[in-house]
Design an enzyme around this catalytic site. Structure first.
Site, mmCIF file in Angstrom:
data_model
loop_
_atom_site.group_PDB
_atom_site.id
_atom_site.type_symbol
_atom_site.label_atom_id
_atom_site.label_comp_id
_atom_site.label_asym_id
_atom_site.label_seq_id
_atom_site.Cartn_x
_atom_site.Cartn_y
_atom_site.Cartn_z
ATOM 1 N N PRO A 2 0.384 -1.025 -0.167
ATOM 2 C CA PRO A 2 -0.116 -0.201 0.434
ATOM 3 C C PRO A 2 0.817 1.532 0.088
ATOM 4 O O PRO A 2 1.329 1.311 0.785
ATOM 5 C CB PRO A 2 -0.509 -0.198 1.318
ATOM 6 C CG PRO A 2 -0.529 -1.415 1.848
ATOM 7 C CD PRO A 2 1.120 -2.262 1.353
ATOM 8 N N GLU A 3 0.731 2.010 -1.218
ATOM 9 C CA GLU A 3 1.502 3.316 -1.065
ATOM 10 C C GLU A 3 -0.151 4.320 -0.617
ATOM 11 O O GLU A 3 -0.687 3.829 -0.431
ATOM 12 C CB GLU A 3 1.482 3.384 -2.445
ATOM 13 C CG GLU A 3 3.283 2.523 -2.449
ATOM 14 C CD GLU A 3 4.350 3.278 -3.766
ATOM 15 O OE1 GLU A 3 4.231 4.336 -4.325
ATOM 16 O OE2 GLU A 3 4.909 1.886 -3.955
#
Length: 281
Positions: A2-3
């Site tokens: 998850p960015e």
DNA sequence: ACGAGAACCTGTTTGC
DNA sequence: TGCAAACAGGTTCTCG
């Protein structure tokens, strides 16, 4: 992981189940991920009502009653799944926490690599919390633009790729979107960070914003599809221009594959970088 | 002070 | 086919 766009997608996906709901029960099966959870985390959450969901960099913020915020980082492999409590399957090996609401939902946090983290903080002093005190500007806010980026990069001797992964320069970028933004800007990942200024910094800042916004837009659509299927939030498929495309031609079509060899993979500070040596200078 | 590398974990892919 | 090495979207600590 998850960015920023993935975390934002998770945030939006959780709103229907969480906003306005109260935690009826919190089941913690494993109390230490990257770091130990706060003391009595489950007990401190039960009875709290969720007022709104926020995000800072890659941190998901669950604002609750009593001025408290549950701060969640998804680490490298964390994700959330929304179930109707009556349909929730038995927990698997890496299902570390269940948040059970009075609205009949169970939000399950799963993280095989256990690089995620959770903390409880005071909302009124969130920005001075150790996790947030040193973060750079939020890229989708007014505080982020070419001059701000140039100022943060000034004097940096390392490569621009590495500098953009530094959360004190700009908050929320990870390995994928740094590669994608540099490709859009036509900038070599090897270029010295301190040389980025003026119009070049303006362009890079604009491309960082565009890459993130595009990813959020495509994540938002895939989330809706996912929710219909199984409620899983966290990862979604979408296409990248250069990331994980070693040897392939980059988009645009004007590169001659036999001449330039296509997208190249190098390692910088231990992380893979993908780029087009022809277009990125 | 800065930047590179290691460490933290587990699962999956790659290569011999 | 099988096994070991390499690799994975992050953060933080240590060391030079």
């Amino acid at each position: 992981m998850p960015e920023l766009p993935e975390v934002e997608t998770v945030r939006r996906g959780l709103i229907p189940a969480l906003e306005g709901a109260a935690f009826q029960q919190v089941v913690v099966r494993r109390a230490d991920l990257r770091r130990p959870f706060p003391e009595n985390m489950a007990n401190r959450l039960v009875g709290k009502r969720v007022e709104r969901l926020g995000r800072r960099a890659k941190y998901l913020l669950i604002y609750m009653s009593d001025d408290l915020v549950l701060v969640i980082h998804l680490g490298m492999s964390g994700h959330m799944t929304v179930y109707e409590t009556k349909n929730a399957p038995p927990p698997g090996k890496h299902d570390h926490v269940d948040f059970i609401t009075d609205g009949g939902h169970t939000i399950r946090f799963t993280d095989p690599r256990r690089f995620g983290s959770m903390d409880i903080a005071d909302a009124s002093s969130l920005e001075s919390h150790p996790l947030f005190a040193n973060l750079g500007p939020e890229p989708l806010s007014n505080a982020f633009n070419g001059p701000a980026l140039a100022a943060a990069l000034k004097g940096k001797k390392g490569p621009i790729k590495t500098a953009l992964l530094d959360q004190t320069v700009v908050a929320g970028l990870g390995n994928i979107y740094v590669c994608e933004a540099l490709f859009r800007s036509g900038l070599s990942p090897i270029r010295k960070a301190g040389t980025i200024k003026g119009a070049v910094a303006d362009r890079l800042a604009g491309d960082i914003v565009a890459v993130l916004q595009d990813a959020i837009a495509s994540g938002g659509s895939s989330i809706r599809d996912h929710l219909k299927i199984d409620g899983t939030l966290g990862y979604f498929q979408h296409s990248f221009a250069v990331y994980d495309r070693e040897g392939q031609p980059c988009p645009g079509g004007e590169c001659d594959l036999s001449a330039c060899g296509g997208i190249k993979r190098i390692v910088q500070s231990g992380r893979s970088t993908f780029y087009c040596p022809t277009k990125q200078r």
